[in-house]
Design a protein around this motif. Sequence first.
Motif, short mmCIF file in Angstrom:
data_model
loop_
_atom_site.label_atom_id
_atom_site.label_comp_id
_atom_site.label_asym_id
_atom_site.label_seq_id
_atom_site.Cartn_x
_atom_site.Cartn_y
_atom_site.Cartn_z
N SER A 1 0.83 -1.20 0.00
CA SER A 1 0.00 0.00 0.00
C SER A 1 0.87 1.25 0.00
O SER A 1 2.09 1.18 0.19
N GLU A 2 0.23 2.39 -0.19
CA GLU A 2 0.98 3.65 -0.17
C GLU A 2 1.60 3.89 1.21
O GLU A 2 2.72 4.41 1.31
N ALA A 3 0.88 3.52 2.27
CA ALA A 3 1.41 3.71 3.62
C ALA A 3 2.65 2.86 3.85
O ALA A 3 3.63 3.32 4.44
N GLN A 4 2.63 1.62 3.37
CA GLN A 4 3.79 0.75 3.53
C GLN A 4 4.98 1.27 2.73
O GLN A 4 6.12 1.25 3.22
N GLN A 5 4.73 1.74 1.54
CA GLN A 5 5.82 2.31 0.75
C GLN A 5 6.35 3.59 1.39
O GLN A 5 7.56 3.87 1.33
N ALA A 6 5.48 4.36 2.03
CA ALA A 6 5.93 5.57 2.70
C ALA A 6 6.86 5.23 3.87
O ALA A 6 7.89 5.89 4.07
#
Length: 338
Positions: free
Chosen positions: A112-117
């Motif tokens: 997800s975007e949060a994990q990539q962040a």
Amino acid sequence: MKTTTFGVDLAKRVFQVHWVDMDTGEINRRQLKREQLVTFFAKQAPALIAMEACGSAHYWARRFASFGHQVRLIAPSFVRPFVKRNKTDVADAQAIWEAAQRPEMRFVAVKSEAQQAVLTLHRVRAQLLKMRRMQINQTHGLLYEFGAAVHRGSHSMSDAARMLGELADALPAMVIDTLREQLQRIEALTRDIRAIEHRLAAWLRQDEGATRLAAIPGVGLLTATAAIATIGEASTFRSGREFAAFLGLVPRQSGTGGRVKLLGISKRGDVYLRTLLIHGARAVLSHPKHLSDALQRLLARRPFNVVVVALANKTARTIWALLAHARTYQSGYVAHAA
């Protein structure tokens, strides 16, 4: 009606798509620009899209999934055996398509975007640590040339500043000014590193899974957040041993004629998370008064570094179990056979 499988070779601007028409058996190859790729798949019926797990793969996976497609990411090392002869974009797209057809192919979970962040913060922090280490070592070396021996470590910068003040009258002003600017850069890097750690700590308090992982001995802020961001979905791995193998914490095997020889750990997979787990295990073993009887017996008969890797392996399995079964850490927990 069977689902069409597309093999996509990702790039920055020019993408290659490979697919086979399920009705006629016709092989199709098409080269698309970046803006054409989105339009192409937005018009397609729900299909299976396979890509290599490389740069921007998770972004495109989320984008294609929003169109109703099923996305599969494959590790580049699993695609390489299917590349025939010369390596080109056309050959890569076909190899991805063929690899996606294999019944035992292993796929990478879409982040997800949060994990990539979170992973972005870890990558930037690791680079800042490397830059600070280089600056500190250079400062120590330059001061040593003038007879000032500074202790090792990042906490010795106060000693370096003090020695620099003592040498102010003996050295040229341009040298003193340059080294003081070097110390200021080191302080700025330290502030940036702490700021990133504060952001990670704030994210950990908001994420329920990372909070549960932080309760494991040897798992702190960095390991908990990196594990959540790296794993993606715990269901990607069938067991904790598969997750440990993914991190390279299991022995390599070499066998023939029915005889299998176990070698050192494979060191495959994510180097960063494996390093954090090993450092955490080493920290746990550095406090012998709080070790379990099993670990104490293992230390008595095996080398210290072997026990460190064994404990890191156990920690990796525990991380997977907590995430896969939504459990909290319990000291001394023993699994019961079904």
